[in-house]
Scaffold this motif. Structure first.
Motif, PDB file in Angstrom:
ATOM      1  N   PRO A 133       0.869  -1.071   0.159  1.00 59.60           N
ATOM      2  CA  PRO A 133      -0.124   0.066   0.149  1.00 59.60           C
ATOM      3  C   PRO A 133       0.808   1.465  -0.011  1.00 59.60           C
ATOM      4  O   PRO A 133       0.377   2.199  -0.609  1.00 59.60           O
ATOM      5  CB  PRO A 133      -0.804   0.003   1.188  1.00 59.60           C
ATOM      6  CG  PRO A 133      -0.187  -1.107   2.273  1.00 59.60           C
ATOM      7  CD  PRO A 133       0.429  -2.116   1.291  1.00 59.60           C
ATOM      8  N   ASN A 134       2.017   1.157   0.537  1.00 61.82           N
ATOM      9  CA  ASN A 134       2.880   2.580   0.619  1.00 61.82           C
ATOM     10  C   ASN A 134       3.917   2.491  -0.450  1.00 61.82           C
ATOM     11  O   ASN A 134       4.676   3.472  -0.569  1.00 61.82           O
ATOM     12  CB  ASN A 134       3.559   2.394   2.002  1.00 61.82           C
ATOM     13  CG  ASN A 134       2.575   2.878   2.845  1.00 61.82           C
ATOM     14  OD1 ASN A 134       1.775   3.568   2.885  1.00 61.82           O
ATOM     15  ND2 ASN A 134       2.477   1.887   4.056  1.00 61.82           N
ATOM     16  N   LEU A 135       3.871   1.819  -1.498  1.00 63.79           N
ATOM     17  CA  LEU A 135       4.756   1.566  -2.472  1.00 63.79           C
ATOM     18  C   LEU A 135       4.755   2.934  -3.289  1.00 63.79           C
ATOM     19  O   LEU A 135       3.608   3.338  -3.841  1.00 63.79           O
ATOM     20  CB  LEU A 135       4.607   0.490  -3.623  1.00 63.79           C
ATOM     21  CG  LEU A 135       5.448   0.078  -4.931  1.00 63.79           C
ATOM     22  CD1 LEU A 135       7.083  -0.044  -4.623  1.00 63.79           C
ATOM     23  CD2 LEU A 135       4.932  -0.902  -5.647  1.00 63.79           C
ATOM     24  N   CYS A 136       5.796   3.630  -3.581  1.00 62.36           N
ATOM     25  CA  CYS A 136       5.493   4.749  -4.468  1.00 62.36           C
ATOM     26  C   CYS A 136       5.784   4.568  -5.971  1.00 62.36           C
ATOM     27  O   CYS A 136       6.381   3.749  -6.491  1.00 62.36           O
ATOM     28  CB  CYS A 136       6.607   5.896  -4.317  1.00 62.36           C
ATOM     29  SG  CYS A 136       6.456   7.679  -5.003  1.00 62.36           S
ATOM     30  N   LEU A 137       4.426   4.936  -6.750  1.00 61.29           N
ATOM     31  CA  LEU A 137       4.500   4.727  -7.999  1.00 61.29           C
ATOM     32  C   LEU A 137       5.143   5.862  -8.861  1.00 61.29           C
ATOM     33  O   LEU A 137       5.232   6.936  -8.656  1.00 61.29           O
ATOM     34  CB  LEU A 137       2.955   4.728  -8.436  1.00 61.29           C
ATOM     35  CG  LEU A 137       2.091   3.652  -7.854  1.00 61.29           C
ATOM     36  CD1 LEU A 137       0.680   3.830  -7.804  1.00 61.29           C
ATOM     37  CD2 LEU A 137       2.568   2.093  -8.055  1.00 61.29           C
ATOM     38  N   ALA A 138       5.176   5.495 -10.183  1.00 65.70           N
ATOM     39  CA  ALA A 138       5.869   6.415 -11.191  1.00 65.70           C
ATOM     40  C   ALA A 138       5.288   8.022 -11.171  1.00 65.70           C
ATOM     41  O   ALA A 138       5.962   8.779 -11.268  1.00 65.70           O
ATOM     42  CB  ALA A 138       5.815   5.986 -12.537  1.00 65.70           C
ATOM     43  N   ASN A 139       3.914   8.006 -10.809  1.00 64.85           N
ATOM     44  CA  ASN A 139       3.088   9.192 -10.815  1.00 64.85           C
ATOM     45  C   ASN A 139       3.581  10.135  -9.630  1.00 64.85           C
ATOM     46  O   ASN A 139       3.003  11.213  -9.313  1.00 64.85           O
ATOM     47  CB  ASN A 139       1.744   9.194 -11.156  1.00 64.85           C
ATOM     48  CG  ASN A 139       1.077   8.463 -10.345  1.00 64.85           C
ATOM     49  OD1 ASN A 139       1.614   7.974  -9.095  1.00 64.85           O
ATOM     50  ND2 ASN A 139      -0.480   8.362 -10.430  1.00 64.85           N
ATOM     51  N   GLY A 140       4.246   9.415  -8.732  1.00 62.17           N
ATOM     52  CA  GLY A 140       4.559  10.066  -7.323  1.00 62.17           C
ATOM     53  C   GLY A 140       3.663   9.726  -6.220  1.00 62.17           C
ATOM     54  O   GLY A 140       3.925   9.908  -5.142  1.00 62.17           O
ATOM     55  N   ASN A 141       2.617   9.046  -6.604  1.00 62.04           N
ATOM     56  CA  ASN A 141       1.268   8.726  -5.581  1.00 62.04           C
ATOM     57  C   ASN A 141       1.579   7.353  -4.968  1.00 62.04           C
ATOM     58  O   ASN A 141       2.472   6.576  -5.764  1.00 62.04           O
ATOM     59  CB  ASN A 141      -0.044   8.282  -6.379  1.00 62.04           C
ATOM     60  CG  ASN A 141      -0.608   9.553  -6.554  1.00 62.04           C
ATOM     61  OD1 ASN A 141      -0.240  10.700  -6.149  1.00 62.04           O
ATOM     62  ND2 ASN A 141      -1.704   9.505  -7.544  1.00 62.04           N
ATOM     63  N   LYS A 142       1.496   7.118  -3.862  1.00 64.76           N
ATOM     64  CA  LYS A 142       1.680   5.865  -3.272  1.00 64.76           C
ATOM     65  C   LYS A 142       0.294   5.020  -3.621  1.00 64.76           C
ATOM     66  O   LYS A 142      -0.753   5.902  -4.118  1.00 64.76           O
ATOM     67  CB  LYS A 142       1.520   6.020  -1.634  1.00 64.76           C
ATOM     68  CG  LYS A 142       2.844   6.667  -1.061  1.00 64.76           C
ATOM     69  CD  LYS A 142       3.210   6.394   0.375  1.00 64.76           C
ATOM     70  CE  LYS A 142       4.535   7.315   0.665  1.00 64.76           C
ATOM     71  NZ  LYS A 142       4.925   7.066   2.206  1.00 64.76           N
ATOM     72  N   VAL A 143       0.399   3.819  -3.497  1.00 65.62           N
ATOM     73  CA  VAL A 143      -0.489   2.805  -4.237  1.00 65.62           C
ATOM     74  C   VAL A 143      -1.732   3.293  -3.390  1.00 65.62           C
ATOM     75  O   VAL A 143      -2.957   3.288  -4.117  1.00 65.62           O
ATOM     76  CB  VAL A 143      -0.205   1.419  -3.937  1.00 65.62           C
ATOM     77  CG1 VAL A 143      -1.225   0.506  -4.329  1.00 65.62           C
ATOM     78  CG2 VAL A 143       1.210   0.798  -4.848  1.00 65.62           C
ATOM     79  N   HIS A 144      -1.876   3.487  -1.814  1.00 66.60           N
ATOM     80  CA  HIS A 144      -2.995   3.829  -1.398  1.00 66.60           C
ATOM     81  C   HIS A 144      -3.782   5.051  -1.675  1.00 66.60           C
ATOM     82  O   HIS A 144      -5.161   5.203  -1.919  1.00 66.60           O
ATOM     83  CB  HIS A 144      -2.834   3.578   0.094  1.00 66.60           C
ATOM     84  CG  HIS A 144      -2.232   4.728   0.685  1.00 66.60           C
ATOM     85  ND1 HIS A 144      -2.701   5.901   0.966  1.00 66.60           N
ATOM     86  CD2 HIS A 144      -0.865   4.716   1.289  1.00 66.60           C
ATOM     87  CE1 HIS A 144      -1.952   6.767   1.736  1.00 66.60           C
ATOM     88  NE2 HIS A 144      -0.541   6.149   1.619  1.00 66.60           N
ATOM     89  N   GLU A 145      -2.972   5.918  -2.211  1.00 68.06           N
ATOM     90  CA  GLU A 145      -3.389   7.133  -2.718  1.00 68.06           C
ATOM     91  C   GLU A 145      -4.069   6.940  -4.226  1.00 68.06           C
ATOM     92  O   GLU A 145      -5.067   7.480  -4.429  1.00 68.06           O
ATOM     93  CB  GLU A 145      -2.311   8.072  -2.910  1.00 68.06           C
ATOM     94  CG  GLU A 145      -1.832   8.623  -1.332  1.00 68.06           C
ATOM     95  CD  GLU A 145      -0.579   9.355  -1.421  1.00 68.06           C
ATOM     96  OE1 GLU A 145      -0.372  10.468  -0.458  1.00 68.06           O
ATOM     97  OE2 GLU A 145       0.310   9.317  -2.455  1.00 68.06           O
ATOM     98  N   GLN A 146      -3.283   6.170  -4.955  1.00 73.69           N
ATOM     99  CA  GLN A 146      -3.870   5.988  -6.256  1.00 73.69           C
ATOM    100  C   GLN A 146      -5.125   5.148  -6.394  1.00 73.69           C
ATOM    101  O   GLN A 146      -6.341   5.377  -7.023  1.00 73.69           O
ATOM    102  CB  GLN A 146      -2.696   5.070  -7.042  1.00 73.69           C
ATOM    103  CG  GLN A 146      -2.989   4.988  -8.803  1.00 73.69           C
ATOM    104  CD  GLN A 146      -3.202   6.343  -9.235  1.00 73.69           C
ATOM    105  OE1 GLN A 146      -2.360   7.286  -8.862  1.00 73.69           O
ATOM    106  NE2 GLN A 146      -3.777   6.357 -10.323  1.00 73.69           N
ATOM    107  N   LEU A 147      -5.471   4.306  -5.324  1.00 76.09           N
ATOM    108  CA  LEU A 147      -6.547   3.588  -5.058  1.00 76.09           C
ATOM    109  C   LEU A 147      -7.806   4.352  -4.749  1.00 76.09           C
ATOM    110  O   LEU A 147      -8.453   4.430  -5.248  1.00 76.09           O
ATOM    111  CB  LEU A 147      -6.038   2.485  -3.963  1.00 76.09           C
ATOM    112  CG  LEU A 147      -7.628   1.480  -3.921  1.00 76.09           C
ATOM    113  CD1 LEU A 147      -7.829   0.778  -4.977  1.00 76.09           C
ATOM    114  CD2 LEU A 147      -7.137   0.548  -2.778  1.00 76.09           C
ATOM    115  N   GLN A 148      -7.498   5.493  -4.139  1.00 73.86           N
ATOM    116  CA  GLN A 148      -8.541   6.411  -3.503  1.00 73.86           C
ATOM    117  C   GLN A 148      -9.038   6.857  -4.856  1.00 73.86           C
ATOM    118  O   GLN A 148     -10.171   7.477  -4.867  1.00 73.86           O
ATOM    119  CB  GLN A 148      -8.318   7.326  -2.585  1.00 73.86           C
ATOM    120  CG  GLN A 148      -7.883   6.759  -1.408  1.00 73.86           C
ATOM    121  CD  GLN A 148      -7.300   7.742  -0.273  1.00 73.86           C
ATOM    122  OE1 GLN A 148      -6.867   8.633  -0.779  1.00 73.86           O
ATOM    123  NE2 GLN A 148      -7.115   7.064   0.886  1.00 73.86           N
TER     124      GLN A 148
END
Length: 161
Positions: A133-148
């Motif tokens: 859930p806290n993995l940082c994605l290429a767009n700068g979001n963490k997975v949990h933020e992207q999921l929201q």
């Protein structure tokens, strides 16, 4: 060793069994270590809707394989399970996509990493959230933020792996 994430999907020939067999193969492979798998979810198909719903999961592992060698391994697993792919975004027996390969960004003729559409697909981000859930994605979001930011209302929990 590189930490990699792959997406697994199927909607033909007993899809849950297809994923289970692929997961077993991943866990037994000598070049993949510490294999972890998300829960399995059901989702509506992307693209043509005249096909069965999909089952999806995400797996993570450590590997010393180079990106194209890992891609070759994933494609060999698909072929060993007699992958059927009738049309673009159509039904398939097994689909294994390399989502992330460490922090690398690759633009190769056969492989784009991070996976081109993963950030917009709830059936990828939700199972990825199960693992990291806290993995940082290429767009700068963490997975949990992207999921929201995604509509995951069509996802159905099928089973915990």
């Amino acid at each position: 060793m590189v930490h990699a994430y792959i997406g697994l999907g199927s909607n033909l020939n007993n899809p849950i069994e297809q994923l289970d067999r692929a997961i077993d193969t991943l866990r037994q492979h000598e070049d993949l270590h510490h294999v972890r798998v998300s829960s399995i979810y059901g989702s509506k198909p992307v693209g043509p809707q005249d096909q069965p719903d999909y089952v999806n999961a995400v797996a993570s592992f450590e590997t010393s394989l180079a990106p194209l060698d890992l891609l070759d391994l994933l494609q060999s697993i698909e072929q060993a399970q007699r992958r059927v792919r009738e049309r673009h975004w159509g039904p398939r027996t097994l689909d294994l996509d390399l989502l992330l390969y460490g922090q690398e960004t690759l633009q190769l003729p056969r492989l784009v990493v991070p996976h081109a559409f993963m950030l917009e697909r709830g059936f990828v981000i939700k199972p990825l959230h199960d693992l990291a859930p806290n993995l940082c994605l290429a767009n700068g979001n963490k997975v949990h933020e992207q999921l929201q930011q995604l509509d995951t209302s069509d996802l159905v929990f099928i089973k915990e792996e």
